[in-house]
Design a protein around this motif. Structure first.
Motif, PDB file in Angstrom:
ATOM      1  N   UNK A 111       1.529  92.977  20.514  1.00  0.00           N
ATOM      2  CA  UNK A 111       0.629  91.900  20.087  1.00  0.00           C
ATOM      3  C   UNK A 111       1.329  90.889  19.187  1.00  0.00           C
ATOM      4  N   UNK A 112       2.324  91.354  18.424  1.00  0.00           N
ATOM      5  CA  UNK A 112       2.960  90.475  17.435  1.00  0.00           C
ATOM      6  C   UNK A 112       4.011  89.549  18.038  1.00  0.00           C
ATOM      7  N   UNK A 113       4.845  90.080  18.937  1.00  0.00           N
ATOM      8  CA  UNK A 113       6.007  89.311  19.394  1.00  0.00           C
ATOM      9  C   UNK A 113       5.764  88.549  20.687  1.00  0.00           C
ATOM     10  N   UNK A 114       6.605  87.551  20.925  1.00  0.00           N
ATOM     11  CA  UNK A 114       6.525  86.809  22.180  1.00  0.00           C
ATOM     12  C   UNK A 114       6.876  87.722  23.341  1.00  0.00           C
ATOM     13  N   UNK A 115       6.079  87.679  24.389  1.00  0.00           N
ATOM     14  CA  UNK A 115       6.388  88.462  25.585  1.00  0.00           C
ATOM     15  C   UNK A 115       7.573  87.833  26.330  1.00  0.00           C
ATOM     16  N   UNK A 126       9.824  74.891  36.811  1.00  0.00           N
ATOM     17  CA  UNK A 126      10.716  73.843  36.307  1.00  0.00           C
ATOM     18  C   UNK A 126      10.087  73.057  35.163  1.00  0.00           C
ATOM     19  N   UNK A 127       8.774  72.977  35.115  1.00  0.00           N
ATOM     20  CA  UNK A 127       8.165  72.255  33.990  1.00  0.00           C
ATOM     21  C   UNK A 127       6.894  72.936  33.474  1.00  0.00           C
ATOM     22  N   UNK A 128       6.933  74.256  33.403  1.00  0.00           N
ATOM     23  CA  UNK A 128       5.792  74.958  32.830  1.00  0.00           C
ATOM     24  C   UNK A 128       5.809  76.454  33.080  1.00  0.00           C
ATOM     25  N   UNK A 137       5.805  80.994  29.388  1.00  0.00           N
ATOM     26  CA  UNK A 137       5.313  82.070  28.511  1.00  0.00           C
ATOM     27  C   UNK A 137       3.834  82.309  28.760  1.00  0.00           C
ATOM     28  N   UNK A 182      12.015  84.772  14.361  1.00  0.00           N
ATOM     29  CA  UNK A 182      10.605  84.808  14.754  1.00  0.00           C
ATOM     30  C   UNK A 182       9.728  84.163  13.674  1.00  0.00           C
ATOM     31  N   UNK A 202       6.528  83.648  12.136  1.00  0.00           N
ATOM     32  CA  UNK A 202       5.128  84.048  11.977  1.00  0.00           C
ATOM     33  C   UNK A 202       4.903  84.616  10.590  1.00  0.00           C
ATOM     34  N   UNK A 230       0.239  76.413  26.866  1.00  0.00           N
ATOM     35  CA  UNK A 230      -0.569  76.011  28.016  1.00  0.00           C
ATOM     36  C   UNK A 230      -1.254  74.673  27.745  1.00  0.00           C
ATOM     37  N   UNK A 286       1.391  71.987  28.161  1.00  0.00           N
ATOM     38  CA  UNK A 286       1.616  71.772  29.596  1.00  0.00           C
ATOM     39  C   UNK A 286       0.462  70.991  30.221  1.00  0.00           C
ATOM     40  N   UNK A 311      11.019  70.929  19.411  1.00  0.00           N
ATOM     41  CA  UNK A 311      10.709  72.075  20.264  1.00  0.00           C
ATOM     42  C   UNK A 311      10.875  71.594  21.706  1.00  0.00           C
ATOM     43  N   UNK A 334      10.100  72.257  24.753  1.00  0.00           N
ATOM     44  CA  UNK A 334       9.090  72.129  25.812  1.00  0.00           C
ATOM     45  C   UNK A 334       8.508  70.724  25.886  1.00  0.00           C
ATOM     46  N   UNK A 370      10.905  69.190  28.196  1.00  0.00           N
ATOM     47  CA  UNK A 370      11.195  69.949  29.422  1.00  0.00           C
ATOM     48  C   UNK A 370       9.980  70.069  30.347  1.00  0.00           C
ATOM     49  N   UNK A 371       8.772  70.009  29.793  1.00  0.00           N
ATOM     50  CA  UNK A 371       7.564  70.247  30.590  1.00  0.00           C
ATOM     51  C   UNK A 371       6.940  68.974  31.143  1.00  0.00           C
ATOM     52  N   UNK A 372       7.541  67.809  30.934  1.00  0.00           N
ATOM     53  CA  UNK A 372       6.918  66.577  31.444  1.00  0.00           C
ATOM     54  C   UNK A 372       6.958  66.567  32.971  1.00  0.00           C
ATOM     55  N   UNK A 381      -1.135  76.270  17.761  1.00  0.00           N
ATOM     56  CA  UNK A 381      -0.752  77.624  18.148  1.00  0.00           C
ATOM     57  C   UNK A 381      -1.344  78.581  17.122  1.00  0.00           C
ATOM     58  N   UNK A 410      -0.020  81.674  17.144  1.00  0.00           N
ATOM     59  CA  UNK A 410       1.066  82.651  17.077  1.00  0.00           C
ATOM     60  C   UNK A 410       1.742  82.664  15.716  1.00  0.00           C
ATOM     61  N   UNK A 411       1.887  81.480  15.118  1.00  0.00           N
ATOM     62  CA  UNK A 411       2.623  81.391  13.860  1.00  0.00           C
ATOM     63  C   UNK A 411       1.746  81.798  12.681  1.00  0.00           C
ATOM     64  N   UNK A 455       1.762  86.386  18.546  1.00  0.00           N
ATOM     65  CA  UNK A 455       2.329  85.677  19.702  1.00  0.00           C
ATOM     66  C   UNK A 455       2.080  86.408  21.020  1.00  0.00           C
TER      67      UNK A 455
END
Lengths: 384, 384
Positions: A73-77, A264-266, A269, B45, B47, B106, B109, B127, B129, B132-134, B237, B239-240, B245
């Motif tokens: 639950x704590x860390x990024x998958x 490529x663009x999403x 995670x 990390x 958080x 998400x 994105x 960051x 993304x 990179x996500x455009x 987010x 997560x932080x 996360x």
């Protein structure tokens, strides 16, 4: 509850329905607004409860008792590609062909938004997201299964329809939701060979673990065909087979360049820690062996259940190889009234199908649950 | 490990790096391939570990001990709009303005894919993304913060850049990642008033719970401004702030018609059962009060930590109001070598920033962890 109280509760549900527009109120809303109603069996919910037990036993042992739940639950998958490697081991498909989704619904959305345009053929009755989630500009054409033919799929008629309507993409759910009709592997191969000109053939196998073609109930899936048909996308939900809808886990199998384009663009995670844990189990042959036992046990109970339902007077049960059955009620019986009376009087919740396009008449869908719950459902529906 | 063994391990990491292309190998890969390395503190990390403790205590009490964890994992979670109502209570913003995401990523994105085209201005370092996500066709223009000005944001210079480059949309992360620079509320208001002609101002407040403008460390956020600026989108987010996360929980605040547009053909069931449980806690004033205590405790420890880091000889620490600090290493020191030596010799993992565009020189980013872990990090970096 006695009859007078039941009627008063029923009137309150009808009032709720009036407030919630064209759709029926959700069961969550009903239970919240009318606390007298006690839900005992959710036979709207399409999942294998034995597989949920199996998953929860593993979760308890691996994560809860060891304290490792915190890490999950704590860390990024891990990223999408890394989770895909576990799935690859489970289904023997290259990880390059696997796109992991936050539930199958995310895969459906991604495919409809990224690869589908022009004319999309959807077979009705169906799961509504396939026409609701299309991009503006995509035209949906409906191919209707006929009640008169027990919603049986006719491959030649379908292929003519596809040709005559010059469709660009097609969705086939197998077994189909909400009727449970199953198209066998031979017919599907014939279809795929004759649909090579389409941009997309989207085959949703979310219920395929409940289907079978032999007495051993061996798993049937077209996942191994992915490299033969570059226009094929297979959609797979884990919510039904494994009974873990709350985790949001699903995947798509598609051509490598499509997976690359999506990543490529999403979607890097989009898998939670618990979904990653689930997929690690899924990639473990020992777990899959236990799952096979739970899957076959559930199919056998489901066959018995649908057989029992068929014996109930006044109910027409349509052929199903999924984990549910579509029931047609006698003429003049409202499916809303029927389902709400069953909820009020017996605590059994079934799916009123009056919002499903392509169904002419009064239908409810009833899910198979545990053997014991299934017996309570058939008892509630009266003697054969 | 002794020095000779350390050198051998270091050579093996360098070999791994050679295999993994331009990027550094992930810490997961390093730990898997070189089991001699023991990770003791993950200072990459970002958080609040005290908030993770708080969440896990509630989870244990509410779900694990009661057996309700099964319901959260087995059943379908509520739809996006219903989860948004909990968030609405927490932040006092109308649910119509809230789009719930499977992690903030998400939301990023969805916004980049649905509302952003033309020229997008991204402030660097950043960051990745955000560029990179455009979508293909979106042109990214970089506005560079200057090391010479300690990466301080100059509003007038930025507004000139926006005008001169005729950008259509802009991203501002506040506090910024990876330097931690904070733009105060007054400056942000000035920016928003002068950016009304843009299609989008995307304000990422994922680290804003660690920022403060008064001695009481009161929360600062522009979430209440959403109705004044129809082109404003705030990204958040969880997560932080909450250290969860793995659950994948985040949201966007945006104009009502944008939320409607996103939900019109997707994103209905993108929140997991555990994320829904988290957001229910988030909407509970009692939980938020406990969170405030954990948040302020962590900020105080972080201020102390960054102060201690600043005393270390040879390290330049840039001003930060986030839960991390950007450190510049002495000329001639490789950030890769520095971070890997720290991992091998002390078990402390920090973020090598050599892949970050817009950083000229050798930088690492160090996260604040618990007070005790922070002490071990400053000890490992030598005496002041």
């Amino acid at each position: 509850m006695n009859a007078i109280m039941n009627n008063s509760v029923f009137e309150r549900i009808k009032a709720l329905r009036g407030q919630s527009g064209s759709h029926s109120p959700s069961v969550a809303t009903i239970l919240k607004e009318i606390p007298e109603i006690k839900l005992e069996i959710d036979a709207c919910f399409l999942s294998n409860p034995y597989a949920t037990d199996l998953f929860l036993e593993h979760l308890d042992q691996d994560l809860v008792r060891t304290g490792k739940l915190r890490d999950v639950l704590e860390y990024y998958p891990p990223q999408n590609r890394d989770v895909g490697k576990h799935i690859s081991r489970a289904i023997n498909v290259s990880p390059e062909n696997i796109f992991v989704g936050n539930g199958a619904i995310e895969v459906i959305q991604a495919v409809l938004h990224s690869f589908v345009g022009g004319k999309l053929c959807v077979i009705i009755p169906t799961f509504s997201s396939y026409y609701e989630f299309v991009m503006p500009g995509t035209e949906v054409v409906f191919y209707k299964l006929k009640k008169e033919s027990t919603f049986r799929f006719d491959a030649e008629d379908y292929l003519s329809f596809i040709r005559d309507n010059k469709v660009d993409s097609a969705v086939i759910i197998n077994p189909n939701n909400p009727d449970g009709g199953y198209i066998n592997r031979e017919t599907l191969e014939h279809l795929l060979r004759n649909m090579g000109g389409l941009a997309n053939v989207i085959l949703d196998e979310s219920f395929v673990d409940f289907a079978y073609e032999d007495e051993a109930l061996s798993r049937v899936s077209l996942q191994g065909y992915i490299n033969r048909y570059p226009n094929l996308t297979i959609i797979k939900s884990m919510s039904k087979d494994f009974g873990i809808a709350g985790i949001r886990a699903g995947y798509g199998i598609m051509a490598e360049d499509r997976v690359r384009r999506l990543l490529s663009n999403g979607y890097l995670w989009n898998v939670s820690g618990l979904a990653d844990y689930f997929f690690r189990l899924y990639g473990d042959p020992g777990f899959l062996e236990l799952y096979e036992t739970a899957r076959k046990k559930y199919i056998r109970h489901t066959i018995d259940f649908i057989g029992e339902l068929s014996k109930r007077k006044g109910l027409k049960v349509y052929p199903s190889k999924a984990n549910f059955a579509l029931l047609e009620l006698p003429a003049g019986t409202s499916s809303f009234d029927f389902s709400m009376r069953l909820l009020i009087e017996k605590g059994i919740y079934v799916r009123d199908c009056s919002d499903k396009i392509g169904l002419d008449g009064q239908f409810v869908r009833i899910a198979s649950r545990t053997a014991e719950q299934n017996r309570r459902i058939t008892d509630a529906l009266g003697q054969d």
